[in-house]
Design a protein around this motif. Sequence first.
Motif, PDB file in Angstrom:
ATOM      1  N   GLY A   1      34.871  26.427  37.415  1.00 20.24           N
ATOM      2  CA  GLY A   1      33.802  26.265  37.645  1.00 20.24           C
ATOM      3  C   GLY A   1      33.739  25.059  37.659  1.00 20.24           C
ATOM      4  O   GLY A   1      34.766  23.869  38.513  1.00 20.24           O
TER       5      GLY A   1
ATOM      6  N   LYS B   1      30.268  28.199  48.308  1.00 21.59           N
ATOM      7  CA  LYS B   1      30.497  27.881  46.943  1.00 21.59           C
ATOM      8  C   LYS B   1      29.649  27.934  46.317  1.00 21.59           C
ATOM      9  O   LYS B   1      29.735  28.127  44.925  1.00 21.59           O
ATOM     10  CB  LYS B   1      31.403  25.968  46.830  1.00 21.59           C
ATOM     11  CG  LYS B   1      32.558  25.331  47.095  1.00 21.59           C
ATOM     12  CD  LYS B   1      32.890  23.689  47.425  1.00 21.59           C
ATOM     13  CE  LYS B   1      31.834  23.257  48.160  1.00 21.59           C
ATOM     14  NZ  LYS B   1      32.923  21.772  47.459  1.00 21.59           N
TER      15      LYS B   1
ATOM     16  N   ARG C   1      30.229  30.651  42.859  1.00 19.17           N
ATOM     17  CA  ARG C   1      30.015  29.753  41.870  1.00 19.17           C
ATOM     18  C   ARG C   1      29.593  31.128  40.609  1.00 19.17           C
ATOM     19  O   ARG C   1      28.915  32.270  40.654  1.00 19.17           O
ATOM     20  CB  ARG C   1      29.214  28.852  41.437  1.00 19.17           C
ATOM     21  CG  ARG C   1      29.359  28.356  41.421  1.00 19.17           C
ATOM     22  CD  ARG C   1      28.098  26.268  41.653  1.00 19.17           C
ATOM     23  NE  ARG C   1      28.834  25.167  42.488  1.00 19.17           N
ATOM     24  CZ  ARG C   1      27.940  24.817  43.407  1.00 19.17           C
ATOM     25  NH1 ARG C   1      26.940  25.581  43.547  1.00 19.17           N
ATOM     26  NH2 ARG C   1      28.742  24.024  43.777  1.00 19.17           N
TER      27      ARG C   1
ATOM     28  N   GLU D   1      20.088  25.479  41.523  1.00 19.45           N
ATOM     29  CA  GLU D   1      21.585  24.645  41.765  1.00 19.45           C
ATOM     30  C   GLU D   1      20.665  23.784  43.082  1.00 19.45           C
ATOM     31  O   GLU D   1      20.557  23.755  43.599  1.00 19.45           O
ATOM     32  CB  GLU D   1      22.909  25.362  42.904  1.00 19.45           C
ATOM     33  CG  GLU D   1      23.678  26.538  41.601  1.00 19.45           C
ATOM     34  CD  GLU D   1      25.105  25.544  40.368  1.00 19.45           C
ATOM     35  OE1 GLU D   1      24.699  24.750  40.770  1.00 19.45           O
ATOM     36  OE2 GLU D   1      24.638  25.932  39.920  1.00 19.45           O
TER      37      GLU D   1
ATOM     38  N   SER E   1      25.197  29.548  35.041  1.00 26.87           N
ATOM     39  CA  SER E   1      24.537  28.321  36.273  1.00 26.87           C
ATOM     40  C   SER E   1      24.966  27.619  35.002  1.00 26.87           C
ATOM     41  O   SER E   1      24.756  26.948  33.719  1.00 26.87           O
ATOM     42  CB  SER E   1      23.286  28.184  36.118  1.00 26.87           C
ATOM     43  OG  SER E   1      23.246  26.576  36.885  1.00 26.87           O
TER      44      SER E   1
END
Length: 250
Positions: free
Chosen positions: A153, A115, A119, A77, A123
């Motif tokens: 998402g 955040k 998640r 990320e 991913s």
Amino acid sequence: MIKAVIIDDEINAQNLLEKTLDRFFPNKFNIVEKCNSVDTGVVAIKNHEPDLLFLDIQMPEKNGFELFKYFDTVNFEVIFTTAYNQFAIKAIKRSALDYLLKPINHVDLAEAVKKFENRNKESFAQKKLSLLLENLNVNDQNVSKIAFPTVEGFELIHSNQILYCKAESNYCCIKKIDGHVKTATKTLKYVEEILPAHAFKRIHKSFVINLNYVVRYNKADKEVELTNGEKIPVSFRKEEEFINAILQSQ
């Protein structure tokens, strides 16, 4: 612990971010490497396989966006860090990615970290970054896809599929031309900022509409009728601005 890499050409910015993470998130982050360029960052990512990247955008030799061309698959990320560049920020928002404005404060950092932690384990990094690069490479007036953050998402929606957006407390309902409604976990103000300005107009504190789907305006009732027959109120303060926008779009 969250394995992270910091990429920033300013040593002071690297150290400040690391100290802020240590202070406000003790024992949560393992900063495996701090890098001062895209090239050294690429090496660090391949060596350490981090969960999260703190990536500066403006750097002397290569900007942060160039990093992604070195990876066929993105398994990490990204939280961007930047001091300016409004177009880049808009593209990042449209792609449902996080960013922090410098100087970074712990409140914004805490929200970005939260955040990241919330998640879905599956991913979306690859899709989000691909969309970001797409949004950066198209004319700002003609962005075709926007990623709206949702509870699950994010939802990819073409801007020309949106009839209007309606404020629902701190969330925003997005009404599509096919009748479906999607809920974005962002305020109407946030959504308004990432929509193409030439096509969307705020006509009321609770509504942003797509001007392309306006059928008529009833001045007496101060209501605009859309192609699906719905009537949306126009506030007194927004009326003149709305009428000018309609006339200019012809």
